[in-house]
Design a protein around this motif. Structure first.
Motif, PDB file in Angstrom:
ATOM      1  N   THR A 198     -24.896  -3.744 -46.919  1.00  0.00           N
ATOM      2  CA  THR A 198     -23.573  -4.363 -46.928  1.00  0.00           C
ATOM      3  C   THR A 198     -23.632  -5.838 -47.276  1.00  0.00           C
ATOM      4  OG1 THR A 198     -22.806  -2.770 -45.278  1.00  0.00           O
ATOM      5  CG2 THR A 198     -21.470  -4.743 -45.584  1.00  0.00           C
ATOM      6  N   ASP A 228     -23.195   1.458 -37.727  1.00  0.00           N
ATOM      7  CA  ASP A 228     -24.494   0.823 -37.575  1.00  0.00           C
ATOM      8  C   ASP A 228     -25.161   1.294 -36.283  1.00  0.00           C
ATOM      9  OD1 ASP A 228     -26.382  -1.292 -36.550  1.00  0.00           O
ATOM     10  OD2 ASP A 228     -25.879  -2.213 -38.464  1.00  0.00           O
ATOM     11  N   THR A 287     -18.591  -1.785 -41.074  1.00  0.00           N
ATOM     12  CA  THR A 287     -20.033  -1.534 -41.036  1.00  0.00           C
ATOM     13  C   THR A 287     -20.526  -1.328 -39.613  1.00  0.00           C
ATOM     14  OG1 THR A 287     -20.225  -3.009 -42.958  1.00  0.00           O
ATOM     15  CG2 THR A 287     -22.266  -2.338 -41.889  1.00  0.00           C
TER      16      THR A 287
END
Length: 226
Positions: A55, A207, A203
């Protein structure tokens, strides 16, 4: 549950791992079996680092591209006013030639994804670009950062550490014994947040690094030499 490896399994596996690359694991462990387990943990940590590294690389390059395109035009990489150094120009020329060999006629947009993380880092890292990129464009790159947070010296150091970790992960090196990994992980997300808080939240939702890292610490405690 995975099948327990037999002595024969370990002997066969060891044929392919008794090399310089594997020595740090052997040095840390009491046996090849434990070293192999540490190696597995390293792979899992690298896998867990992938979302944030992916990312930040995508977000950073697109953020820089957008602000430079707005300031210097679509073909900013060939703009004389920007005055890229010879090294950066060579990287861009190589990328253009590669795209042309692949049959692409329009390369302006595609060239962004061809450039390495190191290329984008250099646009922030090199003092040569302070007047052309950093001073006029930093707020456009890191839109959510507070002015006091945009300390170029600090940012340069953190970007370099991120690049070093990224290269370790993508080139299958050791990260299980990197004592700075959690700090670098936090730096990555700080940069992602500065560039786009929505991307940060998205994200973070998938994660798994914190979970995997906590588990790895518990396992490593029983695998490494005391």
């Amino acid at each position: 549950m995975p099948r327990e490896l037999s002595d024969t399994d370990l002997q066969e596996i060891q044929k392919h791992f008794t090399s310089y690359h594997f020595n740090p694991y052997l040095s840390a462990a009491n046996s090849f079996k434990d070293a192999l387990h540490i190696y597995e943990i390293n792979i899992q940590l690298c896998e867990a680092m992938y979302p944030c590294l992916h990312t930040i690389e995508i977000t950073l390059r697109n953020s820089i591209h957008t602000v430079l395109k707005n300031k210097y035009g679509q073909d900013w990489f060939s703009c004389e006013a920007l005055q890229l150094t010879e090294h950066e120009r060579e990287e861009i020329d190589q990328a253009i030639k590669k795209l042309q060999r692949l049959g692409y006629i329009e390369v302006s947009n595609r060239i962004v994804s061809e450039m390495t993380f190191g290329f984008w880092k250099s646009l922030i890292q090199k003092k040569f670009y302070e007047d052309a990129i950093w001073k006029p464009c930093c707020k456009g790159i890191f839109v959510a950062a507070k002015p006091r947070e945009l300390n170029l010296k600090v940012i340069r150091g953190k970007i370099q550490r991120i690049l070093n970790l990224r290269n370790k992960v993508f080139h299958h090196d050791c990260i299980w014994n990197d004592h700075e990994i959690c700090d670098i992980y936090e730096d990555i997300y700080q940069f992602i947040f500065w560039m786009n808080p929505k991307v940060f939240t998205w994200t973070k939702n998938f994660d798994r690094f914190t979970e995997v890292y906590s588990k790895s610490l518990r396992l490593l405690d029983g695998l490494c030499k005391k």
